[in-house]
Motif scaffolding. Structure first.
Motif, PDB file in Angstrom:
ATOM      1  N   ASN A  37      11.710  32.775  -5.554  1.00 20.71           N
ATOM      2  CA  ASN A  37      12.236  32.244  -4.291  1.00 20.71           C
ATOM      3  C   ASN A  37      12.778  30.839  -4.467  1.00 20.71           C
ATOM      4  OD1 ASN A  37      11.614  33.896  -1.525  1.00 20.71           O
ATOM      5  ND2 ASN A  37      10.168  34.476  -3.122  1.00 20.71           N
ATOM      6  N   ALA A  38      12.127  30.045  -5.304  1.00 21.27           N
ATOM      7  CA  ALA A  38      12.611  28.685  -5.555  1.00 21.27           C
ATOM      8  C   ALA A  38      14.014  28.703  -6.133  1.00 21.27           C
ATOM      9  CB  ALA A  38      11.652  27.965  -6.501  1.00 21.27           C
ATOM     10  N   GLU A  39      14.222  29.574  -7.102  1.00 21.54           N
ATOM     11  CA  GLU A  39      15.529  29.628  -7.763  1.00 21.54           C
ATOM     12  C   GLU A  39      16.605  30.205  -6.862  1.00 21.54           C
ATOM     13  OE1 GLU A  39      14.630  31.915 -11.217  1.00 21.54           O
ATOM     14  OE2 GLU A  39      13.809  30.202 -12.335  1.00 21.54           O
ATOM     15  N   SER A  40      16.251  31.162  -6.016  1.00 19.71           N
ATOM     16  CA  SER A  40      17.268  31.848  -5.212  1.00 19.71           C
ATOM     17  C   SER A  40      17.676  31.057  -3.975  1.00 19.71           C
ATOM     18  CB  SER A  40      16.786  33.238  -4.819  1.00 19.71           C
ATOM     19  OG  SER A  40      15.642  33.157  -3.980  1.00 19.71           O
ATOM     20  N   TRP A  41      16.730  30.328  -3.366  1.00 16.38           N
ATOM     21  CA  TRP A  41      17.092  29.573  -2.158  1.00 16.38           C
ATOM     22  C   TRP A  41      16.211  28.353  -1.888  1.00 16.38           C
ATOM     23  CZ3 TRP A  41      13.246  29.068   1.465  1.00 16.38           C
ATOM     24  CH2 TRP A  41      12.187  29.989   1.404  1.00 16.38           C
ATOM     25  N   GLY A  42      14.975  28.356  -2.368  1.00 10.73           N
ATOM     26  CA  GLY A  42      14.029  27.311  -1.985  1.00 10.73           C
ATOM     27  C   GLY A  42      14.404  25.924  -2.466  1.00 10.73           C
ATOM     28  N   ASN A  43      14.826  25.809  -3.735  1.00 12.05           N
ATOM     29  CA  ASN A  43      15.187  24.492  -4.258  1.00 12.05           C
ATOM     30  C   ASN A  43      16.348  23.884  -3.489  1.00 12.05           C
ATOM     31  OD1 ASN A  43      13.214  24.748  -6.194  1.00 12.05           O
ATOM     32  ND2 ASN A  43      14.608  25.312  -7.854  1.00 12.05           N
ATOM     33  N   ALA A  44      17.343  24.719  -3.193  1.00 10.10           N
ATOM     34  CA  ALA A  44      18.510  24.220  -2.466  1.00 10.10           C
ATOM     35  C   ALA A  44      18.148  23.807  -1.047  1.00 10.10           C
ATOM     36  CB  ALA A  44      19.603  25.289  -2.448  1.00 10.10           C
ATOM     37  N   ARG A  45      17.251  24.555  -0.429  1.00  7.47           N
ATOM     38  CA  ARG A  45      16.901  24.246   0.962  1.00  7.47           C
ATOM     39  C   ARG A  45      16.037  23.001   1.074  1.00  7.47           C
ATOM     40  NH1 ARG A  45      14.826  29.014   4.768  1.00  7.47           N
ATOM     41  NH2 ARG A  45      16.946  29.663   4.215  1.00  7.47           N
ATOM     42  N   THR A  46      15.106  22.817   0.159  1.00  7.86           N
ATOM     43  CA  THR A  46      14.172  21.700   0.255  1.00  7.86           C
ATOM     44  C   THR A  46      14.628  20.464  -0.513  1.00  7.86           C
ATOM     45  OG1 THR A  46      12.891  22.447  -1.676  1.00  7.86           O
ATOM     46  CG2 THR A  46      12.243  23.298   0.505  1.00  7.86           C
ATOM     47  N   GLY A  47      15.548  20.649  -1.473  1.00  8.20           N
ATOM     48  CA  GLY A  47      15.953  19.534  -2.309  1.00  8.20           C
ATOM     49  C   GLY A  47      14.899  19.136  -3.314  1.00  8.20           C
ATOM     50  N   VAL A  48      13.992  20.044  -3.607  1.00 10.44           N
ATOM     51  CA  VAL A  48      12.865  19.783  -4.507  1.00 10.44           C
ATOM     52  C   VAL A  48      12.809  20.890  -5.559  1.00 10.44           C
ATOM     53  CG1 VAL A  48      10.340  19.604  -4.644  1.00 10.44           C
ATOM     54  CG2 VAL A  48      11.552  18.616  -2.683  1.00 10.44           C
ATOM     55  N   GLY A  78       7.204  38.508  -1.508  1.00 13.96           N
ATOM     56  CA  GLY A  78       6.145  38.984  -2.379  1.00 13.96           C
ATOM     57  C   GLY A  78       4.885  39.361  -1.645  1.00 13.96           C
ATOM     58  N   MET A  79       4.923  39.374  -0.308  1.00 14.99           N
ATOM     59  CA  MET A  79       3.705  39.612   0.454  1.00 14.99           C
ATOM     60  C   MET A  79       3.109  40.990   0.175  1.00 14.99           C
ATOM     61  SD  MET A  79       2.828  38.572   4.371  1.00 14.99           S
ATOM     62  CE  MET A  79       3.901  39.676   5.240  1.00 14.99           C
ATOM     63  N   PHE A  80       3.930  41.941  -0.261  1.00 13.58           N
ATOM     64  CA  PHE A  80       3.403  43.295  -0.496  1.00 13.58           C
ATOM     65  C   PHE A  80       2.403  43.317  -1.653  1.00 13.58           C
ATOM     66  CE2 PHE A  80       6.881  43.063  -3.486  1.00 13.58           C
ATOM     67  CZ  PHE A  80       6.493  43.844  -4.556  1.00 13.58           C
ATOM     68  N   THR A  81       2.359  42.265  -2.471  1.00 22.47           N
ATOM     69  CA  THR A  81       1.394  42.200  -3.571  1.00 22.47           C
ATOM     70  C   THR A  81       0.115  41.474  -3.187  1.00 22.47           C
ATOM     71  OG1 THR A  81       2.235  40.095  -4.456  1.00 22.47           O
ATOM     72  CG2 THR A  81       3.300  42.130  -5.220  1.00 22.47           C
ATOM     73  N   ARG A  82      -0.014  41.047  -1.948  1.00 20.92           N
ATOM     74  CA  ARG A  82      -1.142  40.202  -1.547  1.00 20.92           C
ATOM     75  C   ARG A  82      -2.363  40.987  -1.103  1.00 20.92           C
ATOM     76  NH1 ARG A  82      -0.945  36.393  -4.202  1.00 20.92           N
ATOM     77  NH2 ARG A  82       0.102  38.011  -5.403  1.00 20.92           N
ATOM     78  N   VAL A 111       2.718  33.247  -8.370  1.00 24.70           N
ATOM     79  CA  VAL A 111       3.595  32.284  -9.034  1.00 24.70           C
ATOM     80  C   VAL A 111       4.957  32.905  -9.320  1.00 24.70           C
ATOM     81  CG1 VAL A 111       3.935  30.995 -11.181  1.00 24.70           C
ATOM     82  CG2 VAL A 111       1.712  30.930 -10.015  1.00 24.70           C
ATOM     83  N   HIS A 112       4.977  34.175  -9.733  1.00 23.08           N
ATOM     84  CA  HIS A 112       6.233  34.870 -10.029  1.00 23.08           C
ATOM     85  C   HIS A 112       7.166  34.842  -8.826  1.00 23.08           C
ATOM     86  CE1 HIS A 112       9.037  38.059 -11.190  1.00 23.08           C
ATOM     87  NE2 HIS A 112       8.754  38.666 -10.048  1.00 23.08           N
ATOM     88  N   PHE A 113       6.660  35.205  -7.665  1.00 22.97           N
ATOM     89  CA  PHE A 113       7.520  35.252  -6.484  1.00 22.97           C
ATOM     90  C   PHE A 113       7.870  33.854  -5.986  1.00 22.97           C
ATOM     91  CE2 PHE A 113       6.021  39.654  -6.313  1.00 22.97           C
ATOM     92  CZ  PHE A 113       7.232  40.290  -6.101  1.00 22.97           C
TER      93      PHE A 113
END
Length: 331
Positions: A297-308, A175-179, A291-293
């Motif tokens: 990211n949390a749903e696609s890979w972040g939750n699985a990677r961090t366990g949170v 999402g950096m392109f929106t920053r 927040v959108h991005f």
């Protein structure tokens, strides 16, 4: 003000971003330059030799420090390890301000004394893609440090962050392109050059990205007409041949005050356009996109990677706005 330079590889975006950085520094505007390209060429473009460029601290290698500092006392973030590149700030988070010293800038930013009367800028680099990364990492794991810092940046109108982005559509891998307050897309007068513009504009359409085209390597009226036909009113300025740039690319250091008048005029147009973009700032939209991005990211890979459950890191009452007196730094 957060400014991005994007474009296809070889378009000259690093050269033009370095000229814009010099222009800002010469005007005594505080400027932080960030090299977020997989090909790390911004330091040499700003006049550093190979040894000086190689000695710059890589942001990617200091990601744990960056996370720990930005986390502050935010109760929604249990540990620095649970932060990912899109983690947004909330109550208790530490914010970065350009006119300050802090552990992130101390570790990652270095002053660059520019040639002639061009003043001084601070420079941060993501670090090069090394042999150790081959087969086990993607470059976006390094640019994540930049995105995290941008998410926590409370910058004002008369101070600038200028980011030399990775080439082509790779900018959309996060999402950096929106920053950014303004994105300058550097396009050569070629089919490939305008194809990148069209692709970027299409991807950015739904996110209200402020985009202007900067023509480069324009050799005459036909080249200019070609870009105008493709980009229409998005075409802001065009740069042609420059003996000053050619000397700089050979490792010489001509004084910035000897840059051709046409190029200096174009840089003033870039500055005025970037400055005017401040009036379009919408802190609520900016935070909402952040927040959108993060949730995506949390749903696609972040939750699985961090366990949170990373969506729990979102503070629904927090809006990032440097003009709000409510923004506080934790002790």
């Amino acid at each position: 003000m957060k400014i991005a330079f994007v474009g296809k590889g070889g378009s000259g975006k690093t050269t033009l971003s370095s000229l814009f950085i010099r222009h800002l520094a010469a005007a005594q505007v505080p400027v932080l330059a960030v090299d977020a390209d997989i090909n790390q060429h911004l330091a040499p473009a700003l006049g550093l030799d190979d040894a000086e460029a190689a000695a710059l601290p890589a942001m990617g290698a200091r990601l744990p420090l960056i996370k720990e500092y930005l986390r502050g006392t935010n109760p929604r973030i249990a540990s620095a390890e649970s932060m990912i590149k899109t983690t947004p700030p909330g109550e208790g988070s530490r914010l970065l301000r350009l006119a300050e010293d802090n552990p992130v800038f101390d570790a990652c930013a270095r002053p660059v004394h520019l040639d002639g009367n061009a003043g001084t800028a601070r420079l941060m680099v993501t670090g090069p893609f090394t042999e150790a990364d081959l087969g086990v990492a993607c470059y976006h794991s390094k640019t994540g440090a930049v995105e995290l810092c941008l998410n926590h940046l409370a910058d004002g109108r008369d101070e600038y962050v200028v980011v030399d982005m990775t080439a082509g559509s790779d900018s959309f891998a996060s999402g950096m392109f929106t920053r950014f307050d303004m994105t300058f897309l550097v396009a050569e007068p070629t089919r490939k050059g305008v194809a990148v513009y069209r692709q970027y504009k299409e991807y950015a359409r739904d996110y209200d990205v402020a985009l202007r085209v900067v023509g480069n390597k324009v050799q005459g009226p036909d080249d200019l007409a070609f870009l105008r036909e493709a980009a229409g009113d998005d075409l802001l300025v065009a740069f042609g041949h420059s003996d000053w740039v050619r000397a700089m690319e050979k490792g010489r250091s001509p004084g910035f005050d000897t840059l051709e008048a046409t190029a200096r005029s174009a840089l003033r147009d870039l500055h005025e356009t970037a400055d005017a973009a401040y009036e379009r700032r919408d802190p609520v939209r900016y935070t909402r996109q952040m927040v959108h991005f993060h949730v995506k990211n949390a749903e696609s890979w972040g939750n699985a990677r961090t366990g949170v459950d990373l969506a729990a890191q979102v503070d629904p009452a927090f809006v990032l706005d440097e003009r709000r007196a409510a923004i506080r730094q934790p002790v």
